[in-house]
Motif scaffolding. Structure first.
Motif, PDB file in Angstrom:
ATOM      1  N   LEU A  88      -5.495   0.603 -11.966  1.00 46.99           N
ATOM      2  CA  LEU A  88      -5.282  -0.090 -10.701  1.00 46.99           C
ATOM      3  C   LEU A  88      -3.866   0.146 -10.173  1.00 46.99           C
ATOM      4  O   LEU A  88      -3.657   0.294  -8.964  1.00 46.99           O
ATOM      5  CB  LEU A  88      -5.534  -1.590 -10.860  1.00 46.99           C
ATOM      6  CG  LEU A  88      -5.684  -2.383  -9.557  1.00 46.99           C
ATOM      7  CD1 LEU A  88      -6.882  -1.888  -8.755  1.00 46.99           C
ATOM      8  CD2 LEU A  88      -5.835  -3.880  -9.839  1.00 46.99           C
ATOM      9  N   ILE A  89      -2.882   0.205 -11.069  1.00 55.56           N
ATOM     10  CA  ILE A  89      -1.510   0.498 -10.652  1.00 55.56           C
ATOM     11  C   ILE A  89      -1.428   1.903 -10.081  1.00 55.56           C
ATOM     12  O   ILE A  89      -0.766   2.145  -9.053  1.00 55.56           O
ATOM     13  CB  ILE A  89      -0.532   0.337 -11.835  1.00 55.56           C
ATOM     14  CG1 ILE A  89      -0.474  -1.136 -12.266  1.00 55.56           C
ATOM     15  CG2 ILE A  89       0.873   0.817 -11.441  1.00 55.56           C
ATOM     16  CD1 ILE A  89       0.261  -1.351 -13.574  1.00 55.56           C
ATOM     17  N   ASN A  90      -2.090   2.858 -10.707  1.00 49.34           N
ATOM     18  CA  ASN A  90      -2.113   4.228 -10.178  1.00 49.34           C
ATOM     19  C   ASN A  90      -2.764   4.277  -8.806  1.00 49.34           C
ATOM     20  O   ASN A  90      -2.310   4.996  -7.915  1.00 49.34           O
ATOM     21  CB  ASN A  90      -2.864   5.153 -11.142  1.00 49.34           C
ATOM     22  CG  ASN A  90      -1.971   5.655 -12.270  1.00 49.34           C
ATOM     23  OD1 ASN A  90      -0.854   6.116 -12.026  1.00 49.34           O
ATOM     24  ND2 ASN A  90      -2.442   5.558 -13.503  1.00 49.34           N
ATOM     25  N   ASP A  91      -3.799   3.479  -8.606  1.00 50.04           N
ATOM     26  CA  ASP A  91      -4.453   3.421  -7.302  1.00 50.04           C
ATOM     27  C   ASP A  91      -3.507   2.859  -6.256  1.00 50.04           C
ATOM     28  O   ASP A  91      -3.420   3.372  -5.136  1.00 50.04           O
ATOM     29  CB  ASP A  91      -5.712   2.552  -7.394  1.00 50.04           C
ATOM     30  CG  ASP A  91      -6.429   2.415  -6.062  1.00 50.04           C
ATOM     31  OD1 ASP A  91      -7.043   3.401  -5.625  1.00 50.04           O
ATOM     32  OD2 ASP A  91      -6.343   1.318  -5.451  1.00 50.04           O
ATOM     33  N   ALA A  92      -2.780   1.790  -6.621  1.00 50.23           N
ATOM     34  CA  ALA A  92      -1.819   1.201  -5.689  1.00 50.23           C
ATOM     35  C   ALA A  92      -0.714   2.201  -5.349  1.00 50.23           C
ATOM     36  O   ALA A  92      -0.294   2.310  -4.186  1.00 50.23           O
ATOM     37  CB  ALA A  92      -1.214  -0.065  -6.303  1.00 50.23           C
ATOM     38  N   ALA A  93      -0.258   2.950  -6.350  1.00 51.10           N
ATOM     39  CA  ALA A  93       0.797   3.942  -6.129  1.00 51.10           C
ATOM     40  C   ALA A  93       0.323   5.041  -5.170  1.00 51.10           C
ATOM     41  O   ALA A  93       1.077   5.505  -4.313  1.00 51.10           O
ATOM     42  CB  ALA A  93       1.248   4.542  -7.450  1.00 51.10           C
ATOM     43  N   ALA A  94      -0.932   5.447  -5.316  1.00 49.38           N
ATOM     44  CA  ALA A  94      -1.484   6.489  -4.442  1.00 49.38           C
ATOM     45  C   ALA A  94      -1.475   6.044  -2.984  1.00 49.38           C
ATOM     46  O   ALA A  94      -1.271   6.859  -2.083  1.00 49.38           O
ATOM     47  CB  ALA A  94      -2.916   6.824  -4.892  1.00 49.38           C
ATOM     48  N   HIS A  95      -1.650   4.761  -2.755  1.00 51.72           N
ATOM     49  CA  HIS A  95      -1.654   4.241  -1.386  1.00 51.72           C
ATOM     50  C   HIS A  95      -0.244   4.001  -0.840  1.00 51.72           C
ATOM     51  O   HIS A  95      -0.077   3.730   0.353  1.00 51.72           O
ATOM     52  CB  HIS A  95      -2.461   2.938  -1.320  1.00 51.72           C
ATOM     53  CG  HIS A  95      -3.943   3.128  -1.402  1.00 51.72           C
ATOM     54  ND1 HIS A  95      -4.603   3.256  -2.597  1.00 51.72           N
ATOM     55  CD2 HIS A  95      -4.899   3.253  -0.436  1.00 51.72           C
ATOM     56  CE1 HIS A  95      -5.903   3.434  -2.382  1.00 51.72           C
ATOM     57  NE2 HIS A  95      -6.106   3.424  -1.093  1.00 51.72           N
ATOM     58  N   MET A  96       0.769   4.109  -1.719  1.00 52.98           N
ATOM     59  CA  MET A  96       2.144   3.922  -1.282  1.00 52.98           C
ATOM     60  C   MET A  96       2.762   5.242  -0.817  1.00 52.98           C
ATOM     61  O   MET A  96       3.802   5.259  -0.187  1.00 52.98           O
ATOM     62  CB  MET A  96       2.994   3.365  -2.426  1.00 52.98           C
ATOM     63  CG  MET A  96       2.625   1.957  -2.867  1.00 52.98           C
ATOM     64  SD  MET A  96       2.994   0.733  -1.595  1.00 52.98           S
ATOM     65  CE  MET A  96       2.202  -0.730  -2.339  1.00 52.98           C
ATOM     66  N   ARG A  97       2.156   6.349  -1.167  1.00 52.17           N
ATOM     67  CA  ARG A  97       2.745   7.658  -0.855  1.00 52.17           C
ATOM     68  C   ARG A  97       2.455   8.048   0.589  1.00 52.17           C
ATOM     69  O   ARG A  97       1.475   7.663   1.178  1.00 52.17           O
ATOM     70  CB  ARG A  97       2.177   8.714  -1.812  1.00 52.17           C
ATOM     71  CG  ARG A  97       2.519   8.413  -3.272  1.00 52.17           C
ATOM     72  CD  ARG A  97       2.117   9.587  -4.162  1.00 52.17           C
ATOM     73  NE  ARG A  97       2.385   9.234  -5.567  1.00 52.17           N
ATOM     74  CZ  ARG A  97       1.433   8.901  -6.416  1.00 52.17           C
ATOM     75  NH1 ARG A  97       0.171   8.891  -6.047  1.00 52.17           N
ATOM     76  NH2 ARG A  97       1.719   8.587  -7.672  1.00 52.17           N
TER      77      ARG A  97
END
Length: 286
Positions: A277-286
């Protein structure tokens, strides 16, 4: 001129409990002690509630009156020496509240911490840029120098995770904390990458409480449960709030927060799923 500020430490708390026990074992009231030693009763109250460090001559007068054994005297004097040592918060105390400074001191001596956070990444896991953005937003009138000192205090606390006997940290983090944009995309992405690195440590466990979990018992706000390697140091709860932070003692309250934390971690994602879930959130921050 105001008296020298006393910030609570584990050593000072232990000494206050010991002196209270000694007085009661001697069958004396605070009024009795004040009358026989000349120590102001307000001073006695502050000493026994860890709001003040006794001077050595004051402590000696109390021990003489209580008729303690040589070993008890040695223990009390050693605790006074420990209480006089600067705590982890000392370099930053001018910029911190008494409660927060005391919490930093306790955290540095704790064996483990169980932390629930609702709105932002926990201080022990923050990057410098993220910490500054959080503090600047939550305390907008803070002067630049004070902001920098508070941010530095927050970052220096992280040493507890890498020392010889590191703090065992278990975090349950609301999904909002990894979704909320703090400091802009670059700062937030860097923070999430740091979070993924920190949770690789064997002494750090992190679980995300997802939005889909719905209502939960932690909605009232963030808190941390600390316990200590020394049996003489009872557990503490640190509660964060807009109206002010608070350190709480007492078996009933500790148990209540412990039950809440257990419920939160049962509702949260597993550590493996939390990473996803953290990786998913990071992907949306880029």
């Amino acid at each position: 001129m105001a008296g020298k500020r006393t910030v609570l430490t584990a050593g000072l708390r232990r000494l206050s409990v010991l002196l209270n026990d000694m007085r009661e074992q001697a069958g004396l009231s605070k009024e009795d002690v004040s009358g026989k030693t000349g120590i102001n009763i307000t001073t006695l109250y502050r000493i026994e509630t860890a709001q003040a460090r006794p001077q050595r001559r004051t402590l000696t007068a109390m021990l003489d009156l209580y008729g303690v054994t040589d070993q008890q005297r040695t223990d009390a004097l050693e605790l006074l020496s420990d209480a006089l040592k600067p705590g982890m918060s000392r370099p930053y105390e001018a910029s911190l509240t008494d409660v927060y400074a005391a919490y930093i001191n306790f955290e540095s001596e704790a064996l483990s911490a169980r932390h629930y956070q609702t709105s932002h990444i926990p201080g022990l896991l923050q990057t410098e840029q993220y910490a500054i953005a959080v503090i600047d937003t939550s305390m907008p009138k803070l002067e630049a120098a004070a902001l920098e000192r508070r941010a530095r205090a927050r970052l220096d606390r992280a040493a507890v995770l890498t020392k010889t006997d590191p703090l065992e940290l278990w975090v349950v983090l609301d999904e909002a904390a990894i979704r909320r944009m703090v400091g802009g995309p670059e700062v937030m992405n860097g923070q999430l990458m740091r979070l993924l690195e920190e949770i690789k440590k064997k002494n750090v466990i992190l679980q995300i409480l997802p939005f889909e979990a719905g209502a939960h018992p932690g909605m009232a706000g963030a808190f941390t449960l600390l316990d200590f390697p020394n049996p003489a140091d009872p557990e503490l709860v640190y509660v964060e709030g807009i109206a002010g932070d608070e350190l709480i003692e007492g078996h009933t309250e500790i148990r209540r927060f412990g039950v809440i934390f257990d419920q939160l971690r049962a509702m949260a994602l597993s550590p493996r799923d939390s990473v996803a879930l953290i990786n998913d959130a990071a992907a949306h921050m880029r």
